[in-house]
Design a protein around this motif. Structure first.
Motif, PDB file in Angstrom:
ATOM      1  N   LEU A  59      14.051   1.648  49.517  1.00  0.00           N
ATOM      2  CA  LEU A  59      13.709   2.756  50.412  1.00  0.00           C
ATOM      3  C   LEU A  59      14.364   4.052  49.950  1.00  0.00           C
ATOM      4  N   GLY A  67      10.527   0.412  55.920  1.00  0.00           N
ATOM      5  CA  GLY A  67      10.769  -1.008  55.723  1.00  0.00           C
ATOM      6  C   GLY A  67      11.081  -1.752  57.000  1.00  0.00           C
ATOM      7  N   VAL A  93      13.805   2.316  58.637  1.00  0.00           N
ATOM      8  CA  VAL A  93      13.947   0.864  58.499  1.00  0.00           C
ATOM      9  C   VAL A  93      14.228   0.229  59.845  1.00  0.00           C
TER      10      VAL A  93
END
Length: 254
Positions: A59, A67, A93
């Protein structure tokens, strides 16, 4: 003082020496991230992510990517969240505490499954089919999977994990063939070196070995000693017998 009332800061430390929960060097990880980032994925799914270190590095390398890491270990997931926050990645994320069995989290442009195919199925073949379902066409799967470097003897199996069997793993050629049968082509085949294994296994134990050396009379000392001695005996038995391959897999168009 009993174990039940032991303060958290008096407990044996856990895995602080490990960047990755597996035999993976910094150099190999950087090369993997570079290959995966080259396709500019928008979505990354990490199955059995633990603290998701490789996902976070990917990332960071692809600023537009988002993610999701899936695992059932709350402590590892919290470690991942702290790392994401410290690196400015928290808004890109999610660390989800849930089973990956039958997950609806895909399809993703990159799917990571590093030593965690059992999170999808106890059988490798259906786990590979799940990975094919979870990766988007044109994407990549990075699979870390154990294999036998040679057939273990009965004596070696007896010294490994409880119930270890020669049927627990395939040889590398058979494993790669299984990925092809599941709908992939192998873009990259690599295997963990002995140095990577020894660094991982030593780091896995080191925190608690030093803690035990300083706290032999602690209420948790006997249990910690038993675990350390058992794990060390197992890995010194499978050293050079059990391998780990990292397969970068491209899904076959459907």
């Amino acid at each position: 003082m009993t174990a039940a009332t032991t303060p958290q800061d008096d407990l044996p430390p856990r895995l602080t020496r490990l960047a990755f929960h597996g035999p993976l060097s910094e150099a190999r990880a950087a090369a993997m991230v570079g290959r995966l980032a080259a396709s500019l994925p928008a979505t990354v799914l990490d199955i059995g992510c633990g603290w998701g270190e490789l996902m976070l590095r990917l990332l960071a390398a692809v600023p537009q990517a988002h993610g999701v890491g899936v695992d059932v270990n709350a402590a590892d997931l919290e470690r991942g969240r702290r790392a994401a926050g410290a690196r400015g990645l928290a808004d890109r994320v999610e660390f989800a505490e849930e089973s990956a069995v039958g997950t609806g989290r895909g399809p993703a442009d990159v799917v990571l499954c590093l030593g965690a195919s059992q999170a999808l199925s106890d059988d490798l073949v259906p786990a590979l089919r799940e990975l094919r379902r979870l990766v988007a066409d044109g994407g990549r799967v990075l699979l870390g999977e154990g294999f036998w470097q040679r057939t273990p003897t009965e004596a070696e199996l007896a010294g490994m994990w409880p119930g270890a069997s020669a049927a627990d793993h395939h040889d590398l050629a058979t494993l790669v063939d299984l990925t092809v049968s599941a709908g992939f082509r192998p873009e990259w085949i690599e295997t963990a070196s002995l140095d990577e294994w020894e660094e991982f296994e030593s780091a896995y134990q080191a925190d608690r070995e030093l803690w035990l050396a300083s706290n032999p009379g602690h209420p948790l000392a006997a249990k910690t000693r038993e675990h350390l001695d058992s794990h060390r005996a197992a890995w010194l038995t499978y050293r050079g017998v059990l391998g780990l391959t990292y397969l970068t897999l491209a899904p076959t168009a459907q």
